[in-house]
Design an enzyme around this catalytic site. Structure first.
Site, PDB file in Angstrom:
ATOM      1  N   GLU A 135       0.842  -1.210   0.000  1.00 54.97           N
ATOM      2  CA  GLU A 135       0.000   0.000   0.000  1.00 54.97           C
ATOM      3  C   GLU A 135       0.870   1.252   0.000  1.00 54.97           C
ATOM      4  O   GLU A 135       0.575   2.230  -0.687  1.00 54.97           O
ATOM      5  CB  GLU A 135      -0.919   0.018   1.236  1.00 54.97           C
ATOM      6  CG  GLU A 135      -2.031  -0.998   1.224  1.00 54.97           C
ATOM      7  CD  GLU A 135      -3.069  -0.721   0.150  1.00 54.97           C
ATOM      8  OE1 GLU A 135      -2.784  -0.999  -1.031  1.00 54.97           O
ATOM      9  OE2 GLU A 135      -4.165  -0.245   0.481  1.00 54.97           O
ATOM     10  N   THR A 188      -5.704   7.472  -4.833  1.00 54.25           N
ATOM     11  CA  THR A 188      -5.704   7.618  -3.367  1.00 54.25           C
ATOM     12  C   THR A 188      -4.701   8.692  -2.936  1.00 54.25           C
ATOM     13  O   THR A 188      -4.977   9.514  -2.058  1.00 54.25           O
ATOM     14  CB  THR A 188      -5.348   6.265  -2.710  1.00 54.25           C
ATOM     15  OG1 THR A 188      -6.351   5.326  -3.079  1.00 54.25           O
ATOM     16  CG2 THR A 188      -5.304   6.366  -1.202  1.00 54.25           C
TER      17      THR A 188
HETATM   18  N1  HSE Z   1      -8.042   5.167   4.552  1.00 59.15           N
HETATM   19  C1  HSE Z   1      -7.580   5.338   3.209  1.00 59.15           C
HETATM   20  C2  HSE Z   1      -7.957   6.733   2.737  1.00 59.15           C
HETATM   21  C3  HSE Z   1      -8.215   4.309   2.324  1.00 59.15           C
HETATM   22  O1  HSE Z   1      -9.081   7.131   2.990  1.00 59.15           O
HETATM   23  O2  HSE Z   1      -7.137   7.404   2.119  1.00 59.15           O
HETATM   24  C4  HSE Z   1      -7.783   4.403   0.897  1.00 59.15           C
HETATM   25  O3  HSE Z   1      -8.469   3.423   0.155  1.00 59.15           O
END
Ligand code: HSE
Length: 327
Positions: A135, A188
């Site tokens: 990630e 993201t």
């Molecule tokens: N918690 C992370 C965000 C998840 O909201 O950026 C990304 O899929």
């Protein structure tokens, strides 16, 4: 054939909904569909090789050290000191940049497959740090709220990142998720960059009270409490600006009887929770209709909560819709 004698394996890993409104980087759950499929085989030369990727329209890196499936398995091999060669074919069966944990599904499927082929040197939960590493490579942040539920199934709370403390949370048997996936893409990394770095104390109090309420509501199967707690007053107001029609989609989900509705992960997908599968379908119709009024296309997925995470597939089994996303 015993696990140690197996030379190849096919694994499915599910999509996930991270944050679950008030639990930014702390809470996520897995759904049955969509998800990714990894075919993995032992290889005579050491290292990890990605032989092929389908369904990504050529967009994902083919070098193992740059691809989440490869990064996570390389980290696992290094951790256990194995020289075993592994070859990966990745079938992307979910959209990239969708807020459904696409990178997480690839790394979880690859890690689960590798661990089985290697004779299970680690417990499933012990694979989590390697998926988090992937990630970090994918979006610059090692958040675990996609990879943890993807790996363990169900609702998972990341109580602490250092040291890592991951809690599986009880949830009601009857809980169905509707996903509206707008045909737009959000990275993201980008949707994290726009977030404010400081929040007001009074907002923090509301947010962590809602998260506590949501966990309690899930554990007690108290749907009213779940519904009252599914609120994100900090991140949703900022990120929803990137999702066309978000306010009307959310309003239509609530009006048609959903317990609550918010952004899935970092978006653009929007999720809603309902108490029955029929209701979740009606909620999906309402969400999609209100989104279509903007002349924008979307997909709808309706799924119960996935309680198991990754699983080995039979040779011809395909749990995903046989379609290509326009990546
Ligand atoms: N918690 C992370 C965000 C998840 O909201 O950026 C990304 O899929």
């Amino acid at each position: 054939m015993s696990k140690l004698e197996q030379h190849s394996i096919r694994v499915f890993a599910p999509a996930t909904v991270a944050n679950v409104a008030c639990g930014f980087d702390s809470l996520g759950f897995a759904i049955n569909m969509p998800g990714d499929i990894v075919e993995m085989s032992l290889h005579e030369h050491s290292g990890v090789r990605i032989r092929d990727i389908t369904g990504d329209n050529g967009r994902l890196p083919r070098e193992a050290e740059n691809n989440t499936a490869g990064v996570s398995v390389l980290a696992l091999l290094e951790h256990i000191g194995s020289q075993q060669g592994l070859e990966i074919v990745l079938h992307k069966r979910m959209p990239l940049g969708s807020g459904l944990g696409s990178s997480a599904a690839s790394s979880v499927a690859a890690l689960y497959a590798a661990n089985l082929l290697l004779g299970e040197p680690l417990e499933k939960a012990e694979l989590l740090p390697f998926a988090m590493k992937a990630e970090e490579r994918a979006c610059g942040s090692p958040h675990a709220d996609n990879v943890a539920p993807g790996l363990l199934g169900g609702f998972v709370l990341i109580r602490s990142y250092d040291p890592l403390d991951v809690i599986q949370v009880d949830y009601p048997e009857n809980l169905y998720c509707t996903i509206l996936h707008p045909h737009i893409e959000l990275r993201t990394e980008d949707s994290r960059r726009i977030l404010r770095k400081h929040i007001k104390l009074k907002d923090a109090v509301i947010q962590w009270s809602n998260l506590a309420g949501l966990i309690a509501g899930l554990a007690k199967s108290d749907y009213d409490l779940i519904s009252r707690s599914l609120n994100d007053i900090i991140f949703e107001p900022v990120r929803s600006l990137l999702i066309p029609g978000f306010d009307r989609v959310k309003a239509s989900a609530i009006a048609s009887g959903a317990l609550g509705c918010s952004i899935s992960g970092s978006g653009p997908s929007v999720f809603a929770l309902s108490t029955t599968e029929v209701k979740a379908g009606e909620v999906g119709d309402a969400m999609q209709n209100s989104f279509a009024e903007l002349q924008l296309d979307s997909d709808i997925f309706v799924s119960p909560v996935n309680s198991i995470g990754p699983r080995v597939l039979a040779p011809d089994e395909d749990p995903t819709p046989n379609r290509m996303y326009q990546q």
